[in-house]
Write an enzyme that holds these catalytic residues in place. Structure first.
Site, PDB file in Angstrom:
ATOM      1  N   SER A 141       0.826  -1.207   0.000  1.00  0.00           N
ATOM      2  CA  SER A 141       0.000   0.000   0.000  1.00  0.00           C
ATOM      3  C   SER A 141       0.857   1.253   0.000  1.00  0.00           C
ATOM      4  CB  SER A 141      -0.894  -0.012   1.242  1.00  0.00           C
ATOM      5  OG  SER A 141      -1.516   1.243   1.444  1.00  0.00           O
ATOM      6  N   TYR A 166      -2.489  -0.210   9.976  1.00  0.00           N
ATOM      7  CA  TYR A 166      -2.646  -0.809   8.645  1.00  0.00           C
ATOM      8  C   TYR A 166      -1.347  -0.689   7.851  1.00  0.00           C
ATOM      9  CZ  TYR A 166      -4.102  -1.266   3.774  1.00  0.00           C
ATOM     10  OH  TYR A 166      -4.195  -1.642   2.442  1.00  0.00           O
TER      11      TYR A 166
END
Length: 349
Positions: A141, A166
Site C-alpha cells: 500500500s 494498517y
C-alpha cells in the site's frame, strides 16, 4: 494456461483481477473469508457477477461457476486449511489481495489487522514455500510511506515511519516476503497500490461515500478542509498491472550493492513497485468531477485531518514502467463516470 490462486477474490481489486485472469483462459480459484468489515451483500454481489451461485457457499467447501471458475470461503488465518488447500491444488502462481483493509478502522480494531494481515500473510508465505510456487504477487500500500513528505513517492524512499497500524502491517508484509524470497528462492513481488477506485469499489472509500451522500442530499465529509491530494488509479489499470507483474516474476538484482542497499531490490528474487496513476488530484477537484458526473452539487462539511491520514500521495511508477511497460490509460473523469454508472445500476438509483 496457468493454475492461479487469487485471495480476496470477493474484494474490490480481487474481483477485477480474477475476472481478467479468467478472460485470459487461466484456471483460477478465488478465496475470500467474506468478513463483515463492510456489507457482505456487496461481496456476494461480486461473486454473483463472477458466475457463482452464492447459496452454495459454505466454509471450506469449493464451489464452481458454470464457465469454469472456482471459489472457496476460507480465512487466511486458518493455517491447517490453507496449507491443505495449497497441497491439494498445487497452485503455480498466487495473487494475495486478501487483507483487513482501512486505515481509520485499524485505529479502532487493531487485532483484526494482526490476524488477517500478519498471521494470514505468514500462512500464505509458508504455503507458497511448501509447494514452491513460481511467483507470489502481494498487495502492499502507498500508506507505507507514512510520514515521508518527499514526493513523488519512490520505492527507494525509507518507509520506516508508518502512521497507522494498517500501514505497519503492510510494511511487515514486505519484510516477511523478502525473508522468504531470500531463504527459499521463491520469486515475490509487492505492489504498493495508490487510491484505487472504480466499479464494485468498497463502501468505505471516498468516491463511494461521496456518491451515496450526494444522491441522498446529505453532506459529505471533506477532511483537512479539502487540502489533500490523492493519486487516484482506476481499478482496471491496476488489475492489468497485477497480471503483467504476475507473469514477469521477480529476479535477483545483479547490481545490488550490499554496502549501500536499496529497499525495492535484492540479491533475492524480490521486488517492490508502486502502482498508481502518477497524477495526484486535489480532493476538491475530485469532488467537482464527481458532481459533474452525478449532475448534482454536494453539500460539504469541512473537517480537520483525521488520525492516520496523509495529506498527499503521488506515485513514481517509472520502475514498474521499465519492468512491465505499465501505463495507466483511464482518465479520471471517465473513471468517475464509470463508477457512477455502476453505482446507479447496482443500487437502482
Amino acid at each position: 494456461m496457468a493454475k492461479i490462486l487469487v485471495t480476496g477474490s470477493a474484494g474490490f481489486i480481487g474481483h477485477h483481477v480474477l475476472k481478467m485472469l479468467h478472460q485470459e483462459g487461466h484456471e483460477v480459484l478465488g478465496l475470500d473469508s467474506l468478513n463483515e468489515y463492510y456489507d457482505v451483500n456487496l461481496k456476494l454481489g461480486r461473486l454473483n457477477d463472477q458466475g457463482f451461485n452464492v447459496s452454495e457457499i459454505e466454509y471450506g467447501k469449493k464451489i464452481h461457476s458454470a464457465d469454469g471458475l472456482s471459489f472457496i470461503k476460507l480465512d487466511l488465518a486458518d493455517r491447517p486449511k490453507i496449507l491443505s488447500l495449497f497441497e491439494s491444488e498445487r497452485f503455480e502462481y498466487v495473487v494475495n489481495l486478501a487483507a483487513q483493509a482501512g486505515v481509520r478502522y485499524s485505529i479502532e480494531e487493531p487485532f483484526a489487522y494482526v490476524s488477517s494481515n500478519l498471521d494470514g500473510f505468514m500462512n500464505i508465505l509458508e504455503a507458497c514455500r511448501q509447494i514452491k510456487v513460481k511467483h507470489l504477487v502481494f498487495a502492499s500500500s502507498s500508506s507505507v510511506y507514512g510520514m515521508n513528505e518527499a514526493i513523488p513517492f519512490k520505492e527507494t524512499h525509507v518507509t520506516d515511519h508508518p502512521i497507522s497500524l494498517y500501514a505497519a502491517t503492510k510494511k511487515s508484509n514486505e519484510l516477511l516476503a523478502h525473508s522468504y524470497a531470500h531463504l527459499y528462492n521463491i520469486p515475490m513481488t509487492g505492489l504498493r497500490f495508490f487510491t484505487v477506485y472504480g466499479p464494485w469499489g468498497r463502501p468505505d472509500m471516498a468516491i463511494f461515500l461521496f456518491t451515496k451522500a450526494i444522491l441522498k442530499g446529505e453532506a459529505i465529509k471533506v477532511f483537512n478542509e479539502g487540502k489533500m491530494e490523492r493519486d487516484f488509479t482506476y481499478v482496471e489499470d491496476v488489475a492489468s498491472g497485477v497480471l503483467k507483474s504476475l507473469f514477469t516474476p521477480a529476479r535477483p538484482e545483479p547490481d545490488f550493492d550490499s554496502k549501500n542497499p536499496k529497499t525495492s531490490i535484492s540479491t533475492a528474487p524480490y521486488r517492490i513497485y508502486n502502482i498508481g496513476n502518477s497524477k495526484p488530484v486535489n480532493l476538491l477537484s475530485f469532488i467537482d468531477a464527481l458532481e459533474e458526473a452525478l449532475g448534482r452539487t454536494a453539500k460539504k462539511d469541512f473537517l480537520p485531518l483525521q488520525a492516520g491520514d496523509v495529506v498527499s500521495t503521488f506515485a513514481d511508477t517509472s520502475k514498474l514502467e521499465e519492468w512491465i511497460a505499465y501505463k495507466p490509460s483511464k482518465d479520471l473523469s471517465e473513471g468517475i463516470k464509470a463508477f457512477v454508472s455502476w453505482y446507479k445500476s447496482y443500487y437502482n438509483e
